[in-house]
Design a protein around this motif. Sequence first.
Motif, mmCIF file in Angstrom:
data_model
loop_
_atom_site.group_PDB
_atom_site.id
_atom_site.type_symbol
_atom_site.label_atom_id
_atom_site.label_comp_id
_atom_site.label_asym_id
_atom_site.label_seq_id
_atom_site.Cartn_x
_atom_site.Cartn_y
_atom_site.Cartn_z
ATOM 1 N N LEU A 137 0.859 -1.176 0.000
ATOM 2 C CA LEU A 137 0.000 0.000 0.000
ATOM 3 C C LEU A 137 0.900 1.232 0.000
ATOM 4 C CD1 LEU A 137 -2.994 0.926 0.116
ATOM 5 C CD2 LEU A 137 -2.648 1.248 2.579
ATOM 6 N N GLN A 138 0.877 1.958 -1.092
ATOM 7 C CA GLN A 138 1.616 3.206 -1.180
ATOM 8 C C GLN A 138 0.671 4.339 -0.836
ATOM 9 O OE1 GLN A 138 4.882 3.816 -1.621
ATOM 10 N NE2 GLN A 138 4.434 5.989 -1.316
ATOM 11 N N MET A 139 1.017 5.095 0.177
ATOM 12 C CA MET A 139 0.154 6.158 0.666
ATOM 13 C C MET A 139 0.840 7.499 0.437
ATOM 14 S SD MET A 139 -1.115 4.370 4.219
ATOM 15 C CE MET A 139 0.551 4.290 4.899
ATOM 16 N N ASN A 140 0.220 8.330 -0.378
ATOM 17 C CA ASN A 140 0.747 9.658 -0.683
ATOM 18 C C ASN A 140 -0.216 10.724 -0.176
ATOM 19 O OD1 ASN A 140 2.916 8.445 -2.096
ATOM 20 N ND2 ASN A 140 1.722 8.410 -3.990
ATOM 21 N N SER A 141 0.277 11.945 -0.087
ATOM 22 C CA SER A 141 -0.550 13.077 0.355
ATOM 23 C C SER A 141 -1.297 12.735 1.639
ATOM 24 C CB SER A 141 -1.535 13.469 -0.749
ATOM 25 O OG SER A 141 -0.863 13.817 -1.934
ATOM 26 N N LEU A 142 -0.581 12.209 2.577
ATOM 27 C CA LEU A 142 -1.211 11.751 3.814
ATOM 28 C C LEU A 142 -1.787 12.910 4.610
ATOM 29 C CD1 LEU A 142 1.353 9.002 4.703
ATOM 30 C CD2 LEU A 142 -1.124 8.655 4.598
ATOM 31 N N LYS A 143 -2.896 12.620 5.277
ATOM 32 C CA LYS A 143 -3.610 13.599 6.090
ATOM 33 C C LYS A 143 -3.663 13.115 7.537
ATOM 34 C CE LYS A 143 -6.699 14.508 2.163
ATOM 35 N NZ LYS A 143 -8.116 14.510 1.709
ATOM 36 N N PRO A 144 -3.812 14.021 8.480
ATOM 37 C CA PRO A 144 -3.920 13.588 9.880
ATOM 38 C C PRO A 144 -5.037 12.576 10.084
ATOM 39 C CG PRO A 144 -3.513 15.931 9.795
ATOM 40 C CD PRO A 144 -3.721 15.494 8.364
ATOM 41 N N GLU A 145 -6.113 12.692 9.331
ATOM 42 C CA GLU A 145 -7.222 11.753 9.482
ATOM 43 C C GLU A 145 -6.903 10.353 8.956
ATOM 44 O OE1 GLU A 145 -7.341 14.798 8.092
ATOM 45 O OE2 GLU A 145 -8.703 14.844 6.354
ATOM 46 N N ASP A 146 -5.751 10.176 8.332
ATOM 47 C CA ASP A 146 -5.304 8.840 7.926
ATOM 48 C C ASP A 146 -4.644 8.096 9.081
ATOM 49 O OD1 ASP A 146 -4.293 10.276 4.813
ATOM 50 O OD2 ASP A 146 -6.069 9.037 5.170
ATOM 51 N N THR A 147 -4.446 8.780 10.188
ATOM 52 C CA THR A 147 -3.833 8.145 11.358
ATOM 53 C C THR A 147 -4.699 6.995 11.843
ATOM 54 O OG1 THR A 147 -2.706 10.163 12.053
ATOM 55 C CG2 THR A 147 -3.134 8.502 13.751
ATOM 56 N N SER A 148 -4.126 5.809 11.867
ATOM 57 C CA SER A 148 -4.850 4.602 12.258
ATOM 58 C C SER A 148 -3.861 3.461 12.426
ATOM 59 C CB SER A 148 -5.846 4.180 11.162
ATOM 60 O OG SER A 148 -7.010 4.941 11.161
ATOM 61 N N VAL A 149 -4.367 2.365 12.950
ATOM 62 C CA VAL A 149 -3.663 1.097 12.840
ATOM 63 C C VAL A 149 -4.135 0.455 11.539
ATOM 64 C CG1 VAL A 149 -3.250 -1.167 13.828
ATOM 65 C CG2 VAL A 149 -3.477 0.834 15.325
ATOM 66 N N TYR A 150 -3.213 0.091 10.701
ATOM 67 C CA TYR A 150 -3.518 -0.509 9.405
ATOM 68 C C TYR A 150 -3.310 -2.020 9.486
ATOM 69 C CZ TYR A 150 -3.939 4.036 7.218
ATOM 70 O OH TYR A 150 -4.380 5.294 6.875
ATOM 71 N N TYR A 151 -4.335 -2.735 9.050
ATOM 72 C CA TYR A 151 -4.320 -4.193 9.131
ATOM 73 C C TYR A 151 -4.320 -4.796 7.735
ATOM 74 C CZ TYR A 151 -5.738 -3.587 14.008
ATOM 75 O OH TYR A 151 -5.793 -3.232 15.329
ATOM 76 N N CYS A 152 -3.455 -5.764 7.564
ATOM 77 C CA CYS A 152 -3.452 -6.542 6.331
ATOM 78 C C CYS A 152 -4.517 -7.635 6.425
ATOM 79 C CB CYS A 152 -2.072 -7.171 6.161
ATOM 80 S SG CYS A 152 -1.890 -8.242 4.729
ATOM 81 N N ASN A 153 -5.167 -7.902 5.330
ATOM 82 C CA ASN A 153 -6.218 -8.921 5.297
ATOM 83 C C ASN A 153 -6.097 -9.740 4.023
ATOM 84 O OD1 ASN A 153 -9.161 -9.328 3.952
ATOM 85 N ND2 ASN A 153 -9.204 -9.830 6.134
#
Length: 123
Positions: A80-96
């Motif tokens: 997962l490539q994440m660009n232009s990140l925002k504060p609201e993207d703050t989370s624990v990210y889980y692979c599924n």
Amino acid sequence: QVQLVESGGGLVQAGGSLGLSCAASGSILSINIMGWYRQAPGQQRELVARITSGGRANYADSVKGRFTISRDNAKKTVYLQMNSLKPEDTSVYYCNVLGVTVQTGTYYGTDYWGKGTLVTVSS
């Protein structure tokens, strides 16, 4: 038995980029769908993006145009490539992963989850 190991989380400033990866291990022959979910404190877990073995991807509206999901079927790894990140993207990210065929040819149509990796975006 399927194990998922995520890597790549961390702290980044708003507007920055971060990449996540998740490698699946076990007696796996193939994986149907691989994806990423996230869960912020006090919130429900939500889909970020997922991708089929054929490369068809779909995204949450909130990340379209900013995040890109990809996978390497031979390595049984999703990115997962994440660009232009925002504060609201703050989370624990889980692979599924959903739908695993093991070496014996048995298909398991169940969900498997990684332990999660924290992404923090500062303003």
